[in-house]
Each structure stands twice: as C-alpha cells, then as structure tokens.
Design an enzyme around this catalytic site. Structure first.
Site, short mmCIF file in Angstrom:
data_model
loop_
_atom_site.label_atom_id
_atom_site.label_comp_id
_atom_site.label_asym_id
_atom_site.label_seq_id
_atom_site.Cartn_x
_atom_site.Cartn_y
_atom_site.Cartn_z
N ASP A 118 -5.39 12.55 -26.04
CA ASP A 118 -5.32 11.17 -25.48
C ASP A 118 -4.80 9.93 -26.20
O ASP A 118 -5.10 10.22 -27.79
CB ASP A 118 -6.75 11.01 -25.03
CG ASP A 118 -6.95 9.80 -24.89
OD1 ASP A 118 -5.99 8.88 -24.85
OD2 ASP A 118 -8.68 9.55 -24.14
N LYS A 151 -0.95 -0.69 -24.86
CA LYS A 151 -1.42 -0.36 -26.14
C LYS A 151 -0.40 -0.92 -27.09
O LYS A 151 0.49 -1.25 -26.64
CB LYS A 151 -2.29 0.34 -27.05
CG LYS A 151 -4.14 0.45 -26.15
CD LYS A 151 -5.01 1.77 -26.75
CE LYS A 151 -6.52 1.53 -25.59
NZ LYS A 151 -6.04 2.30 -25.23
N TYR A 156 1.21 -1.07 0.23
CA TYR A 156 0.26 0.05 0.20
C TYR A 156 0.72 1.18 -0.19
O TYR A 156 1.66 1.47 0.68
CB TYR A 156 -1.05 0.04 1.08
CG TYR A 156 -2.22 -0.10 0.92
CD1 TYR A 156 -2.84 0.59 -0.18
CD2 TYR A 156 -3.19 -1.22 1.21
CE1 TYR A 156 -4.47 0.88 -0.37
CE2 TYR A 156 -4.34 -1.16 1.17
CZ TYR A 156 -5.10 -0.73 -0.01
OH TYR A 156 -6.57 -0.74 -0.25
N ARG A 168 -1.41 -3.41 -18.83
CA ARG A 168 -2.50 -2.59 -18.98
C ARG A 168 -2.63 -1.19 -17.74
O ARG A 168 -2.10 -1.33 -16.38
CB ARG A 168 -3.54 -3.18 -17.91
CG ARG A 168 -3.76 -4.58 -19.03
CD ARG A 168 -5.31 -5.03 -18.30
NE ARG A 168 -6.23 -3.91 -19.73
CZ ARG A 168 -6.36 -4.07 -20.57
NH1 ARG A 168 -5.44 -5.10 -21.44
NH2 ARG A 168 -7.21 -3.80 -20.58
N1 DSN Z 1 -11.16 -0.15 -25.39
C1 DSN Z 1 -10.31 0.48 -25.80
C2 DSN Z 1 -10.07 0.43 -27.47
O1 DSN Z 1 -10.28 -0.74 -27.51
O2 DSN Z 1 -9.71 1.38 -28.24
C3 DSN Z 1 -9.86 2.00 -25.83
O3 DSN Z 1 -10.45 2.75 -24.63
#
Ligand code: DSN
Length: 415
Positions: A197, A226, A51, A232
């Site tokens: 974003d 991504k 924590y 994540r």
């Molecule tokens: N869910 C994501 C995507 O697939 O683009 C965006 O948050």
C-alpha cells in the site's frame, strides 16, 4: 447556468473561507497536497454527470464513448508511470482499493499480516474497527523499540507461524524506506500474497526516489491525492493474472458507478507526474523534509528514527513535556496545520498521542525551499514551546501569513 458563487452564497462563503485557509496558512498534513488547477477543473467537469458502470467498451450504460477514452488514458498513463502490468483506476479511495484486494483473494476468517496501526500502519490493514479486521483475522508486525525501524525478523516469524493469506507492506506514518524484496522473500516462505500500500510514498516512487514495490508485489494500491498530487481517489496496480478478479471486486464487488470526473483528473495527475518537473518537485519534497527534521532536532526535539527518507517527519514529543494534542493545537493557532499522531510504544492514548506528523508535499508544491523550511522549522519550534502564550502564537501566525503571501497558490480562485 449559474456558478455556486452567485447561485448559493452560503456555499460560496464556505468554499471561499477554505480557499483562504489553504492559501494563507501552512498545510503540513503529510497526506495532503495542493492539486493543480487542471486536476481541480477536471474534477468539476461534465464527466461528473456520467454513469459508466462497467469498464471501457463493456459498460452497462450508453453514451460512454468519451468516458471510455478518459479511463483508457488514465490506465495507460498509470501503467507508464509505475511500470505496472495492469491498473484499475476506479477505486474511490485507498481503503476501497484495499477492500477489492481482500475480497478478491481472501475468504472471511483468513489471516492478514499487516503493520500495526499503533506503529504507523493503516486502518484498512486489519484494524479491528475496520472491515479488514472485522471480517478477516489479523496479525500485526511492528517496529523495534531501539531503532523504530520495521522488525523484519518479526515479520518473518509471524508469517511462518500464522501463514497469512496476505501480507501488507505499507504505512501511513513511518518515515523510512521499505525493503519490498525482503517482504517478498518472507511472503514466498509463508506462501502468502503480497500487497504494497503506497498511498503515502507513491509520488516519491513515481519519481524513483523510494524503493519500487512493483517488481516484488502481487498488488500495489495507492491513493492519488497525497504525494502523487492528483484528485482524491485510489488505484490498484497488479500482475495481469490478477486483473480479472480485482476488476470484478471493484465493480460490481464493492462499488457502483465509477467517478469518471475523478478518473479523468487522475489521467491529468499521471501526465503531470510523468513530466521531469515532477521528479524535481519530489526531490525538493525530500530535501525539505530532511532539512525540517534537522532543524527540529537541532532545537532539542526528537524525530522518530532520527530523520526521514520520505515526505514526512514524525516528531517524538515524549521528552519535551508536550503532548501531540498540545502541539497540534499550538501549531494550528500559529497557522500551521499538522496532525497529532501516535508514535510506536506511545504511552499516551491515540486521542492525546505523543507525536506530531509533519509533511512537506504541500509547502513544496507552493515552491518553498530550504530558506523557507528554515523559517518554518523555527516557527514550529516557537509555537510548540509557547503553546500557552497567545501573543507568541499570534506573532507566529502573522509570520506564517507573510510567508504564505510570498508563495500564492489558489489566489486566482477568489476572483
Ligand atoms: N488518513 C490518511 C493519512 O492521513 O495518512 C490515511 O488514510
């Protein structure tokens, strides 16, 4: 202590099946990737036990010496990677990163101007079903019907008319570069703050292959899993002057204890992204997505905007006789995971959709290049055109499995 492999056979079986799915099939959802073993080990490290509400050297718990070092390292590396003045690495996700910006600089009822979800925006950019559209008043810009490119004149017109407190430049299914400079000029005219974003293109931006929003924006939010290929999670980059407010809106404003295991894994991902090999990887991501768009178009399919500047291709199925839902199902049966996706001005409802979004980050991480993309392109075409023919789909899946077996990724996790 026992591993879940022996301690919980039910869970082990689920995880094993998921490893096999990721290993044996083509993962082409544009927002997914394969994190490195180092990143995954860090997520599963003892930092999950700690924590650490607060920030380095200002925690509400004892025993934070090492997690402080981890968070400081992640911040340092993120600053270096993106050239940001200040970074918060605690957001649990991209949506939470956006929420901290909203809560920090907007009052309930203030206006936000974002890209319409129907045209490729994101839920957290003002959608009525999200906090961002329930608490705040949203106005949306979109793309031009003739080109499917962002209509910057419309952005300006809406900004001058509504004087939004915040303009958001960002997308989740738009295949082209953004003109952040133009967004800044518009924001300056309307007296708005500007948020980029970059959840999708952050890896491309880190590699210098997509326009850089940092010099133009007040805030830049991203996910880390991504194109960036980390664990994540989310991050917020900002001008130093905004950091006090943003930090207080992440914690205690919207989150409690930070996920220190994810934060240390973010530090690893940033180090990986600082390496020259990451630039080569991102170059190949782009080569692969452009080649895929060409193959699909050569075979009679339309791609939104006629190609891509990013890691994704948005297939427009309107003239093909198939829906996005049909295509997602056919591809899935053929062992290729994608998602149906609305296209701008879509005549179909979102649950059916006329598009499919296909991304190359995952297959590129596996080492697939032009030769393999040619095979993948052919498989996609064959599967979509034969969505009703299980024999063809089974044969496609066999070829997908053969291709994947030549590019192992997580096989050693099964030992
Ligand atoms: N869910 C994501 C995507 O697939 O683009 C965006 O948050």
């Amino acid at each position: 202590m026992e591993s879940y492999k022996t301690q919980d056979p039910e869970v082990y079986s689920i995880i094993k099946d998921e490893i096999l799915r990721q290993e044996n099939e083509l993962q082409m959802i544009a927002s997914e990737n394969y994190a490195s073993r180092a990143v995954m080990d860090a997520v599963g490290s003892v930092l999950t036990n700690k924590y650490a509400e607060g920030y380095p050297n200002k925690r509400y718990y004892g025993g934070c010496k090492h997690v402080d070092e981890a968070e400081e390292l992640a911040i340092l590396r993120a600053k270096k990677l993106f050239g940001a003045e200040s970074v918060n690495v605690q957001p649990h996700s991209g949506a939470q990163a956006n929420m901290a910006v909203f809560l920090g600089f907007l009052n309930p009822g203030d206006t936000v101007l974002g890209m319409s979800l129907d045209h490729g925006g994101h839920l957290s950019h003002g959608s009525k079903v999200n906090f961002s559209g329930r608490i705040y008043s949203s106005v949306f810009y979109g793309v031009r019907e003739e080109t499917f490119l962002i209509d910057y004149d419309q952005v300006e017109e809406l900004a001058l008319k509504h004087k939004p407190k915040l303009i958001i430049a960002g997308w989740s299914s738009y295949p082209r570069d953004l003109d952040y400079k133009r967004f800044r000029e518009i924001a300056d005219k309307s007296g708005s703050l500007l948020l980029a974003d970059i959840a999708h293109p952050s890896g491309l931006i880190a590699a210098g292959l997509y326009s850089d929003p940092i010099p133009h924006c007040d805030f830049v939010t991203s996910t880390t899993h991504k194109t960036l290929r980390g664990p994540r999670g989310g991050i917020i980059m900002m001008k130093e002057e905004h950091s006090k407010i943003i930090n207080s809106r992440v914690f205690p404003g919207t989150q409690g204890g930070p996920l220190m295991n994810s934060i240390v894994a973010k530090a690893i991902a940033f180090k990986e992204a600082l390496d020259d090999s990451f630039k080569d990887y991102q170059k190949q991501v782009l080569i692969n997505s452009r080649r895929l768009a060409e193959i699909l178009m050569k075979n009679g399919f339309n791609c939104i905007t006629g190609g891509t500047d990013t890691h994704l291709v948005l297939l427009d199925l309107r003239d093909s006789g198939f829906t996005g839902k049909d295509a997602e199902k056919a591809l899935s049966d053929a062992g290729i995971t994608t998602n149906k996706n609305a296209i701008p001005f879509d005549p179909q409802p979102p649950a059916i959709a006329s598009g499919v979004r296909i991304g190359t980050p995952g297959v590129t991480t596996r080492g697939m290049k032009e030769e393999e993309i040619d095979i993948i392109g052919e498989l996609i075409v064959e599967a979509i055109k034969n969505g009703e023919n299980q024999e063809v789909l089974i044969s496609c899946k066999k070829r997908v499995n053969d291709l994947c077996s030549r590019f192992p990724i997580y096989k050693d996790l099964l030992i």
